[in-house]
Design a protein around this motif. Structure first.
Motif, PDB file in Angstrom:
ATOM      1  N   THR A 210      -6.048  42.975   1.941  1.00 44.39           N
ATOM      2  CA  THR A 210      -6.011  43.455   3.134  1.00 44.39           C
ATOM      3  C   THR A 210      -7.791  43.788   2.979  1.00 44.39           C
ATOM      4  O   THR A 210      -7.925  44.525   4.243  1.00 44.39           O
ATOM      5  CB  THR A 210      -5.103  44.793   3.047  1.00 44.39           C
ATOM      6  OG1 THR A 210      -3.629  44.400   2.841  1.00 44.39           O
ATOM      7  CG2 THR A 210      -5.202  45.580   3.803  1.00 44.39           C
ATOM      8  N   TYR A 211      -7.875  44.972   1.932  1.00 44.58           N
ATOM      9  CA  TYR A 211      -9.223  45.306   1.690  1.00 44.58           C
ATOM     10  C   TYR A 211     -10.308  44.214   1.967  1.00 44.58           C
ATOM     11  O   TYR A 211     -11.473  44.354   2.686  1.00 44.58           O
ATOM     12  CB  TYR A 211      -9.696  46.103   0.677  1.00 44.58           C
ATOM     13  CG  TYR A 211      -8.950  47.202   0.221  1.00 44.58           C
ATOM     14  CD1 TYR A 211      -8.847  47.998   0.862  1.00 44.58           C
ATOM     15  CD2 TYR A 211      -7.635  47.344  -1.171  1.00 44.58           C
ATOM     16  CE1 TYR A 211      -8.421  49.677   0.777  1.00 44.58           C
ATOM     17  CE2 TYR A 211      -7.459  48.966  -1.138  1.00 44.58           C
ATOM     18  CZ  TYR A 211      -7.498  49.547  -0.230  1.00 44.58           C
ATOM     19  OH  TYR A 211      -6.802  50.697  -0.144  1.00 44.58           O
ATOM     20  N   GLU A 212      -9.994  42.774   1.643  1.00 46.82           N
ATOM     21  CA  GLU A 212     -10.841  41.679   1.465  1.00 46.82           C
ATOM     22  C   GLU A 212     -11.058  41.598   3.257  1.00 46.82           C
ATOM     23  O   GLU A 212     -12.350  41.347   3.460  1.00 46.82           O
ATOM     24  CB  GLU A 212     -10.625  40.629   0.619  1.00 46.82           C
ATOM     25  CG  GLU A 212     -11.476  39.674   0.876  1.00 46.82           C
ATOM     26  CD  GLU A 212     -12.512  39.816   0.341  1.00 46.82           C
ATOM     27  OE1 GLU A 212     -13.629  38.776   1.222  1.00 46.82           O
ATOM     28  OE2 GLU A 212     -12.770  40.217  -0.872  1.00 46.82           O
ATOM     29  N   THR A 213     -10.132  41.359   3.814  1.00 51.79           N
ATOM     30  CA  THR A 213      -9.684  41.449   5.024  1.00 51.79           C
ATOM     31  C   THR A 213     -11.030  42.083   5.590  1.00 51.79           C
ATOM     32  O   THR A 213     -11.364  41.397   7.056  1.00 51.79           O
ATOM     33  CB  THR A 213      -8.459  41.020   5.577  1.00 51.79           C
ATOM     34  OG1 THR A 213      -7.847  39.933   5.012  1.00 51.79           O
ATOM     35  CG2 THR A 213      -8.371  40.152   7.234  1.00 51.79           C
ATOM     36  N   GLN A 214     -10.358  43.337   5.329  1.00 51.47           N
ATOM     37  CA  GLN A 214     -10.977  44.234   6.418  1.00 51.47           C
ATOM     38  C   GLN A 214     -12.994  44.316   6.392  1.00 51.47           C
ATOM     39  O   GLN A 214     -13.545  44.812   6.624  1.00 51.47           O
ATOM     40  CB  GLN A 214     -10.678  45.528   5.910  1.00 51.47           C
ATOM     41  CG  GLN A 214     -11.003  47.097   7.246  1.00 51.47           C
ATOM     42  CD  GLN A 214     -10.958  46.990   8.476  1.00 51.47           C
ATOM     43  OE1 GLN A 214      -9.970  46.122   8.915  1.00 51.47           O
ATOM     44  NE2 GLN A 214     -11.546  47.449   9.380  1.00 51.47           N
ATOM     45  N   TYR A 215     -12.996  43.972   4.489  1.00 51.84           N
ATOM     46  CA  TYR A 215     -14.373  44.108   4.942  1.00 51.84           C
ATOM     47  C   TYR A 215     -15.489  42.310   5.060  1.00 51.84           C
ATOM     48  O   TYR A 215     -16.141  42.823   6.066  1.00 51.84           O
ATOM     49  CB  TYR A 215     -14.227  43.875   3.345  1.00 51.84           C
ATOM     50  CG  TYR A 215     -15.968  43.233   2.551  1.00 51.84           C
ATOM     51  CD1 TYR A 215     -17.047  44.177   2.648  1.00 51.84           C
ATOM     52  CD2 TYR A 215     -16.462  42.299   2.755  1.00 51.84           C
ATOM     53  CE1 TYR A 215     -18.215  43.857   1.803  1.00 51.84           C
ATOM     54  CE2 TYR A 215     -17.482  41.447   1.904  1.00 51.84           C
ATOM     55  CZ  TYR A 215     -19.064  42.656   2.012  1.00 51.84           C
ATOM     56  OH  TYR A 215     -19.702  42.290   1.398  1.00 51.84           O
ATOM     57  N   GLN A 216     -14.413  41.972   5.104  1.00 50.64           N
ATOM     58  CA  GLN A 216     -14.945  40.753   6.159  1.00 50.64           C
ATOM     59  C   GLN A 216     -15.054  41.102   7.846  1.00 50.64           C
ATOM     60  O   GLN A 216     -16.146  40.677   8.182  1.00 50.64           O
ATOM     61  CB  GLN A 216     -13.699  39.325   5.606  1.00 50.64           C
ATOM     62  CG  GLN A 216     -14.198  38.634   4.099  1.00 50.64           C
ATOM     63  CD  GLN A 216     -15.246  38.246   4.165  1.00 50.64           C
ATOM     64  OE1 GLN A 216     -16.286  37.661   4.685  1.00 50.64           O
ATOM     65  NE2 GLN A 216     -15.510  38.328   2.880  1.00 50.64           N
ATOM     66  N   ALA A 217     -14.226  41.627   8.373  1.00 50.60           N
ATOM     67  CA  ALA A 217     -14.752  42.091   9.652  1.00 50.60           C
ATOM     68  C   ALA A 217     -15.773  42.780   9.868  1.00 50.60           C
ATOM     69  O   ALA A 217     -16.069  42.647  10.571  1.00 50.60           O
ATOM     70  CB  ALA A 217     -12.953  43.031  10.121  1.00 50.60           C
ATOM     71  N   LEU A 218     -16.155  43.791   9.280  1.00 54.09           N
ATOM     72  CA  LEU A 218     -16.459  44.970   9.353  1.00 54.09           C
ATOM     73  C   LEU A 218     -18.256  43.927   8.756  1.00 54.09           C
ATOM     74  O   LEU A 218     -18.960  44.528   9.519  1.00 54.09           O
ATOM     75  CB  LEU A 218     -16.450  45.420   8.610  1.00 54.09           C
ATOM     76  CG  LEU A 218     -15.680  46.430   8.875  1.00 54.09           C
ATOM     77  CD1 LEU A 218     -15.713  47.688   7.421  1.00 54.09           C
ATOM     78  CD2 LEU A 218     -15.641  47.585  10.363  1.00 54.09           C
ATOM     79  N   LEU A 219     -18.568  43.008   7.729  1.00 51.58           N
ATOM     80  CA  LEU A 219     -18.989  42.337   7.198  1.00 51.58           C
ATOM     81  C   LEU A 219     -20.214  41.129   8.736  1.00 51.58           C
ATOM     82  O   LEU A 219     -21.383  41.374   8.725  1.00 51.58           O
ATOM     83  CB  LEU A 219     -19.000  41.557   6.053  1.00 51.58           C
ATOM     84  CG  LEU A 219     -20.500  40.341   5.854  1.00 51.58           C
ATOM     85  CD1 LEU A 219     -21.155  40.937   5.713  1.00 51.58           C
ATOM     86  CD2 LEU A 219     -19.252  39.422   4.471  1.00 51.58           C
ATOM     87  N   LYS A 220     -18.889  41.210   9.732  1.00 53.40           N
ATOM     88  CA  LYS A 220     -19.641  40.224  10.734  1.00 53.40           C
ATOM     89  C   LYS A 220     -20.050  40.998  11.116  1.00 53.40           C
ATOM     90  O   LYS A 220     -21.509  40.564  12.112  1.00 53.40           O
ATOM     91  CB  LYS A 220     -18.039  39.728  11.486  1.00 53.40           C
ATOM     92  CG  LYS A 220     -18.687  38.070  11.975  1.00 53.40           C
ATOM     93  CD  LYS A 220     -17.098  37.528  12.996  1.00 53.40           C
ATOM     94  CE  LYS A 220     -17.684  36.935  13.719  1.00 53.40           C
ATOM     95  NZ  LYS A 220     -16.027  36.349  14.508  1.00 53.40           N
ATOM     96  N   SER A 221     -19.877  41.826  11.666  1.00 52.70           N
ATOM     97  CA  SER A 221     -20.360  42.710  12.641  1.00 52.70           C
ATOM     98  C   SER A 221     -21.821  42.986  11.583  1.00 52.70           C
ATOM     99  O   SER A 221     -22.518  43.802  12.919  1.00 52.70           O
ATOM    100  CB  SER A 221     -20.051  44.133  12.865  1.00 52.70           C
ATOM    101  OG  SER A 221     -19.590  44.297  12.434  1.00 52.70           O
TER     102      SER A 221
END
Length: 250
Positions: A210-221
């Motif tokens: 879950t943390y990895e998924t959120q990290y990837q979403a924030l990283l994209k922006s």
């Protein structure tokens, strides 16, 4: 403005990174075990973000180096540049400030080309090419015929977030302007400490995912915004791609 993070919240207008992580991880901020892993957790989070995002602010230039007649190598201290990007010859000879002289960009090439064409020390002249030999040695060709000063442009690794005692850096670009991404990257690391997420038999194998998924979403922006700064967004502009504009830029 975004409320950033500093190590303990000592910087005006920031909150404590240590307290934020301790709260999310549900540990005591003074827990000895937590304090032991804290430095490496910061290193993990920062290094991952620096490698994932090609930050504009991590580019720098140095004019502290010069060529020696008859020697084709430029040696810089290990770890000075993570990625060497450009070498400029400064002319005329003897000028160290490129703003007072002329920058002559050297063309990057391969060591094989340099050895084949300018491999002999008798082949001297004003250098035209350069190639990285290792992390702290760069080669030029032809062999320099004068002691030219050079400007090296490259990507550096900024100082890490510290506690203000052993490390005087109490806040960083990442902690101030990307606190959400910094926290998610940190939580991925601490999740490894608290849970065995490499196995389905771990206590909570979904937590770090879950943390990895959120990290990837924030990283994209974050990457998108950084590309805008460098005019590398859609159609090489500084603007985000519009979903309603007709026709589109990219």
């Amino acid at each position: 403005m975004t409320t950033g993070l500093s190590y303990t919240g000592s910087v005006s207008g920031t909150t404590s990174y240590v307290d934020q992580i301790a709260t999310m991880a549900v540990v005591d901020a003074t827990d000895p075990a937590f304090l032991v892993i804290l430095p490496q957790m910061i290193a993990y989070a920062e290094n991952r973000i620096y490698r994932d995002v090609d930050f504009l602010f991590t580019s720098t230039s140095s004019t502290a180096y010069s060529l020696t007649v008859g020697t084709r190598s430029i040696i810089v201290p290990a770890g000075t540049f993570v990625v060497p990007e450009q070498i400029n010859l400064i002319t005329p000879v003897g000028i160290s400030n490129p703003d007072l002289g002329t920058r002559v960009p050297l063309l990057p090439t391969t060591k094989e080309f340099l050895d084949a064409v300018y491999g002999a020390s008798s082949s001297t002249g004003q250098p035209k090419y350069w190639v990285p030999f290792d992390d702290y040695t760069f080669l030029v060709g032809p062999y320099p015929d004068a002691a030219y000063n050079v400007e090296i442009v490259g990507t550096i690794r900024p100082q890490s977030l510290g506690n203000g005692t052993n490390n005087t850096v109490t806040s960083t670009f990442i902690s101030l302007y990307l606190p959400d991404l910094f926290i998610m990257a940190s939580m991925i690391y601490i999740a490894a400490y608290q849970r065995n997420f490499s196995s389905a038999l771990g206590n909570d194998p979904q937590m770090p995912i879950t943390y990895e998924t959120q990290y990837q979403a924030l990283l994209k922006s974050a990457i998108s915004e950084e590309n805008r700064k460098k005019f590398e967004a859609s159609a090489w502009s500084s603007q985000s791609a519009s979903t309603t504009a007709t026709p589109t830029r990219g």
